[in-house]
Design a protein around this motif. Structure first.
Motif, PDB file in Angstrom:
ATOM      1  N   GLY A  42      29.978  27.832  12.864  1.00 48.59           N
ATOM      2  CA  GLY A  42      30.943  27.469  12.904  1.00 48.59           C
ATOM      3  C   GLY A  42      31.250  25.844  12.582  1.00 48.59           C
ATOM      4  N   LYS A  43      30.505  25.327  11.898  1.00 49.48           N
ATOM      5  CA  LYS A  43      30.788  23.629  11.638  1.00 49.48           C
ATOM      6  C   LYS A  43      30.140  23.172   9.803  1.00 49.48           C
ATOM      7  CE  LYS A  43      29.259  21.639  15.888  1.00 49.48           C
ATOM      8  NZ  LYS A  43      28.806  21.112  16.853  1.00 49.48           N
ATOM      9  N   GLN A  44      31.096  22.869   9.440  1.00 54.99           N
ATOM     10  CA  GLN A  44      30.751  22.035   8.320  1.00 54.99           C
ATOM     11  C   GLN A  44      29.196  21.798   7.540  1.00 54.99           C
ATOM     12  OE1 GLN A  44      33.666  19.716   6.848  1.00 54.99           O
ATOM     13  NE2 GLN A  44      35.228  20.894   5.828  1.00 54.99           N
ATOM     14  N   ARG A  45      28.425  22.216   6.722  1.00 52.40           N
ATOM     15  CA  ARG A  45      27.352  21.767   6.784  1.00 52.40           C
ATOM     16  C   ARG A  45      27.177  19.916   6.659  1.00 52.40           C
ATOM     17  NH1 ARG A  45      24.413  24.484   1.465  1.00 52.40           N
ATOM     18  NH2 ARG A  45      25.161  26.213   2.552  1.00 52.40           N
ATOM     19  N   TYR A  79      10.279  16.327   2.594  1.00 50.93           N
ATOM     20  CA  TYR A  79       9.724  17.111   3.765  1.00 50.93           C
ATOM     21  C   TYR A  79      10.634  15.926   5.316  1.00 50.93           C
ATOM     22  CZ  TYR A  79       6.111  17.654   0.575  1.00 50.93           C
ATOM     23  OH  TYR A  79       4.414  18.100   0.311  1.00 50.93           O
ATOM     24  N   LEU A  80      10.821  17.156   5.868  1.00 48.99           N
ATOM     25  CA  LEU A  80      10.972  16.450   7.121  1.00 48.99           C
ATOM     26  C   LEU A  80      10.412  16.899   8.094  1.00 48.99           C
ATOM     27  CD1 LEU A  80      14.383  15.011   7.614  1.00 48.99           C
ATOM     28  CD2 LEU A  80      15.233  16.758   8.159  1.00 48.99           C
ATOM     29  N   GLN A  81      10.158  15.504   9.139  1.00 49.83           N
ATOM     30  CA  GLN A  81       9.612  15.831  10.352  1.00 49.83           C
ATOM     31  C   GLN A  81      10.483  15.554  11.434  1.00 49.83           C
ATOM     32  OE1 GLN A  81       6.675  16.088  10.863  1.00 49.83           O
ATOM     33  NE2 GLN A  81       6.717  16.152  13.328  1.00 49.83           N
ATOM     34  N   MET A  82      10.458  16.517  11.996  1.00 51.24           N
ATOM     35  CA  MET A  82      12.106  16.126  13.371  1.00 51.24           C
ATOM     36  C   MET A  82      11.061  16.101  14.515  1.00 51.24           C
ATOM     37  SD  MET A  82      14.578  19.124  11.723  1.00 51.24           S
ATOM     38  CE  MET A  82      13.127  20.386  12.004  1.00 51.24           C
ATOM     39  N   ASN A  83      11.167  15.571  15.420  1.00 52.68           N
ATOM     40  CA  ASN A  83      10.836  14.723  16.452  1.00 52.68           C
ATOM     41  C   ASN A  83      12.105  14.880  17.401  1.00 52.68           C
ATOM     42  OD1 ASN A  83       7.893  14.799  15.289  1.00 52.68           O
ATOM     43  ND2 ASN A  83       8.641  12.635  15.458  1.00 52.68           N
ATOM     44  N   ASP A  84      11.615  14.899  18.834  1.00 52.86           N
ATOM     45  CA  ASP A  84      12.531  14.846  19.633  1.00 52.86           C
ATOM     46  C   ASP A  84      13.894  15.896  19.609  1.00 52.86           C
ATOM     47  OD1 ASP A  84      14.113  12.397  20.946  1.00 52.86           O
ATOM     48  OD2 ASP A  84      13.321  14.307  22.464  1.00 52.86           O
ATOM     49  N   LEU A  85      12.926  17.316  19.344  1.00 58.10           N
ATOM     50  CA  LEU A  85      14.350  17.721  19.065  1.00 58.10           C
ATOM     51  C   LEU A  85      15.582  18.158  19.651  1.00 58.10           C
ATOM     52  CD1 LEU A  85      12.573  20.293  16.600  1.00 58.10           C
ATOM     53  CD2 LEU A  85      14.751  18.926  16.192  1.00 58.10           C
ATOM     54  N   LYS A  86      16.450  17.915  19.799  1.00 58.35           N
ATOM     55  CA  LYS A  86      17.749  18.511  21.480  1.00 58.35           C
ATOM     56  C   LYS A  86      18.458  19.403  20.585  1.00 58.35           C
ATOM     57  CE  LYS A  86      18.615  13.469  21.401  1.00 58.35           C
ATOM     58  NZ  LYS A  86      17.783  13.152  22.259  1.00 58.35           N
ATOM     59  N   LEU A  87      19.275  20.260  21.870  1.00 58.04           N
ATOM     60  CA  LEU A  87      20.033  21.108  21.370  1.00 58.04           C
ATOM     61  C   LEU A  87      20.797  21.563  20.287  1.00 58.04           C
ATOM     62  CD1 LEU A  87      20.665  22.052  24.956  1.00 58.04           C
ATOM     63  CD2 LEU A  87      19.110  23.164  23.641  1.00 58.04           C
ATOM     64  N   ASP A  88      20.983  20.302  19.795  1.00 60.99           N
ATOM     65  CA  ASP A  88      22.000  20.550  18.697  1.00 60.99           C
ATOM     66  C   ASP A  88      21.649  20.203  17.556  1.00 60.99           C
ATOM     67  OD1 ASP A  88      24.976  17.723  20.581  1.00 60.99           O
ATOM     68  OD2 ASP A  88      24.605  19.760  20.900  1.00 60.99           O
ATOM     69  N   ASP A  89      20.714  20.224  16.910  1.00 64.99           N
ATOM     70  CA  ASP A  89      19.781  19.839  15.985  1.00 64.99           C
ATOM     71  C   ASP A  89      19.201  21.725  16.117  1.00 64.99           C
ATOM     72  OD1 ASP A  89      17.369  17.055  17.188  1.00 64.99           O
ATOM     73  OD2 ASP A  89      19.241  17.325  16.072  1.00 64.99           O
ATOM     74  N   THR A  90      20.198  22.150  16.492  1.00 69.20           N
ATOM     75  CA  THR A  90      20.341  23.542  16.189  1.00 69.20           C
ATOM     76  C   THR A  90      21.445  24.024  14.745  1.00 69.20           C
ATOM     77  OG1 THR A  90      19.407  24.646  18.249  1.00 69.20           O
ATOM     78  CG2 THR A  90      20.344  26.303  16.839  1.00 69.20           C
ATOM     79  N   ALA A  91      19.926  24.805  13.501  1.00 74.28           N
ATOM     80  CA  ALA A  91      21.366  24.803  12.641  1.00 74.28           C
ATOM     81  C   ALA A  91      20.569  25.776  11.452  1.00 74.28           C
ATOM     82  CB  ALA A  91      21.558  23.650  11.918  1.00 74.28           C
ATOM     83  N   VAL A  92      21.529  25.826  10.315  1.00 74.79           N
ATOM     84  CA  VAL A  92      19.862  26.113   9.795  1.00 74.79           C
ATOM     85  C   VAL A  92      20.260  25.025   8.899  1.00 74.79           C
ATOM     86  CG1 VAL A  92      20.503  28.104   7.394  1.00 74.79           C
ATOM     87  CG2 VAL A  92      21.098  28.411   9.472  1.00 74.79           C
TER      88      VAL A  92
END
Length: 122
Positions: A42-45, A79-92
């Motif tokens: 439901g959001k823009q890229r 590469y993308l190292q993602m730490n301390d992930l949050k609910l709002d990081d959910t996406a494609v």
């Protein structure tokens, strides 16, 4: 034909980490900027992070201090190292590459990967 192939997505709990990878292949002469974008339902890229061929990085404010982008110019990978992930990081998450055309050409191409799902859930 140029392909960008992403990997590394998955399901992770809040506070967890994931590392995304993207490899470019095909008729590539020069890659300028590589980056990661994401699109939630439901959001823009939106742009997440970019890195120039010289290593200059940019991040969207919401991921600063948590995500790190890097690249290997020899392997044509980002590469993308993602730490301390949050609910709002959910996406494609989509890989992007800005590249030149063949020698003598002034064309610039924008290539996209197929996307990899990142889901942050308790």
């Amino acid at each position: 034909q140029v392909q960008l192939v992403e990997s590394g997505g998955g399901l992770v709990q809040p506070g967890g980490s994931l590392r995304l990878s993207c490899a470019a292949s095909g008729s590539i002469f020069r890659i300028y900027t590589m980056g990661w974008y994401r699109q939630a339902p439901g959001k823009q890229r939106e742009l997440v992070a970019t890195i120039s061929s010289a290593g200059t990085t940019k991040y969207v404010d919401s991921v600063k201090g948590r995500f790190t982008i890097s690249r290997d110019n020899v392997e044509k990978s980002v590469y993308l190292q993602m730490n301390d992930l949050k609910l709002d990081d959910t996406a494609v998450y989509y890989c992007n590459a800005v590249r030149s055309g063949p020698p003598g050409s002034t064309l610039v191409y924008f290539d996209w990967g197929q996307g990899t799902q990142v889901t942050v859930s308790a």
